[in-house]
Design an enzyme around this catalytic site. Structure first.
Site, PDB file in Angstrom:
ATOM      1  N   GLU A   3       0.849  -1.184   0.000  1.00 53.53           N
ATOM      2  CA  GLU A   3       0.000   0.000   0.000  1.00 53.53           C
ATOM      3  C   GLU A   3       0.893   1.244   0.000  1.00 53.53           C
ATOM      4  OE1 GLU A   3      -3.638  -0.086   1.748  1.00 53.53           O
ATOM      5  OE2 GLU A   3      -3.827  -2.250   1.556  1.00 53.53           O
ATOM      6  N   LYS A  52       1.643   4.441  -5.308  1.00 56.58           N
ATOM      7  CA  LYS A  52       2.527   3.279  -5.243  1.00 56.58           C
ATOM      8  C   LYS A  52       3.769   3.445  -6.127  1.00 56.58           C
ATOM      9  CE  LYS A  52      -1.469   0.597  -3.992  1.00 56.58           C
ATOM     10  NZ  LYS A  52      -2.390  -0.502  -4.284  1.00 56.58           N
ATOM     11  N   ARG A 270     -10.193  -8.312  -6.470  1.00 55.36           N
ATOM     12  CA  ARG A 270      -9.589  -8.309  -5.130  1.00 55.36           C
ATOM     13  C   ARG A 270     -10.653  -8.693  -4.114  1.00 55.36           C
ATOM     14  NH1 ARG A 270      -4.956  -5.181  -4.850  1.00 55.36           N
ATOM     15  NH2 ARG A 270      -4.609  -6.265  -2.879  1.00 55.36           N
TER      16      ARG A 270
END
Ligand code: ZN
Length: 281
Positions: A3, A52, A270
């Site tokens: 993250e 990211k 996800r």
């Protein structure tokens, strides 16, 4: 997938070890040999993270743009660098003759980057173009949450999917999105356009606070004081992600607030986690 707080932490850790020193740069695996040759002997001047994406600034040579993707790692070591193990895309190392304070050589540091999805040399404008494609990042002080609100408030897509879309908000991953929606009692399937401005402002403020805490501690804790193991007299959570959380990877276990079993479903490839008791439409 790390993250955003991990990448910001990494930016800080790289700067602490390497900034201001001319570095040995190499690509033992060979895939970044041309880039490493240009960096070799140059000083790292600044590091930055946006979501990211990690950027290492090497003055006039440009920026190394790194995205770890699912499998990439960037690991540090101290002392003379050993023979590279595995597929090292980029190795950075301080030089043995580099004086630290008052002529005393500083400790040697090296770092090995393996398996990133991106490792490339960019010019300033190219770096800016990468940033321009990303939404505001709760960990960047200059970020403006209104840019995200403009997209969210017009979207029929669920808020759970929008929070993971890096063009909308940069740096939020699966753990923070599940946890922040829980903390605000928001059903993850609610459409973005059904959120109120007040709800968005509160979500953003909470992401800023939670993610800053994540950078500081290098782990994700999201439970309020009254729900810690000590306060509730329960055993601490055991999970390789570490940290105390409300719903992430707690499917089937009782909600720490209302006792309902935590639910899970797949959303945009996800796993999503939420409490059907606490998070209503
Ligand atoms: Zn609940």
């Amino acid at each position: 997938m790390p993250e955003g707080h991990t990448i910001h932490r990494l930016a800080r850790d790289v700067a602490d070890r390497f900034a201001g020193h001319p570095l040995d740069a190499s690509s033992p695996q060979g895939k970044f040999a041309d880039g490493a040759a240009l960096l070799d002997g140059t000083a790292l001047t600044v590091t930055e993270a946006h979501g990211k994406h990690l950027f290492l600034g090497f003055g006039p040579v440009g920026w190394v743009h790194i995205h770890l993707g699912l499998y990439g790692t960037f690991r540090f070591g101290e002392g003379p660098p050993p023979e590279p193990v595995g597929q090292v895309r980029l190795r950075l190392a301080t030089r043995p003759d580099e004086p630290a304070v008052a002529g005393v050589p500083g400790p040697l540091h090296y770092a090995d980057l393996r398996g990133p999805t991106r490792c490339e040399l960019l010019t300033g404008p190219e770096k800016q173009a990468v940033s321009d494609r990303l939404g505001p990042d709760p960990l960047r002080p200059a970020s403006d949450p209104r840019a995200a609100w403009e997209r969210i408030s017009r979207s029929r897509t669920s808020i759970a999917a929008l929070l993971m879309d890096q063009k909308v908000v940069a740096g939020v991953g699966n753990v923070y999105r599940a946890e922040v929606l829980f903390r605000h009692g928001i059903d993850p399937y609610r459409a973005g356009r059904d959120l109120t401005r007040e709800e968005w402002d509160a979500l953003w403020a909470d992401l800023v606070a939670l993610m800053r805490d994540g950078v500081r501690k290098n782990r994700i804790d999201t439970v309020r004081d009254e729900h810690t193991p000590e306060a509730m007299g329960r055993p601490p959570r055991v999970d390789d992600h570490g940290g105390e959380v409300y719903v992430y990877r707690r499917a089937g276990q009782p909600c720490l607030v209302c006792g309902s079993p935590v639910a899970t479903a797949e959303l945009a490839a996800r796993n999503l986690f939420w409490c059907p008791g606490c998070q209503r439409g």
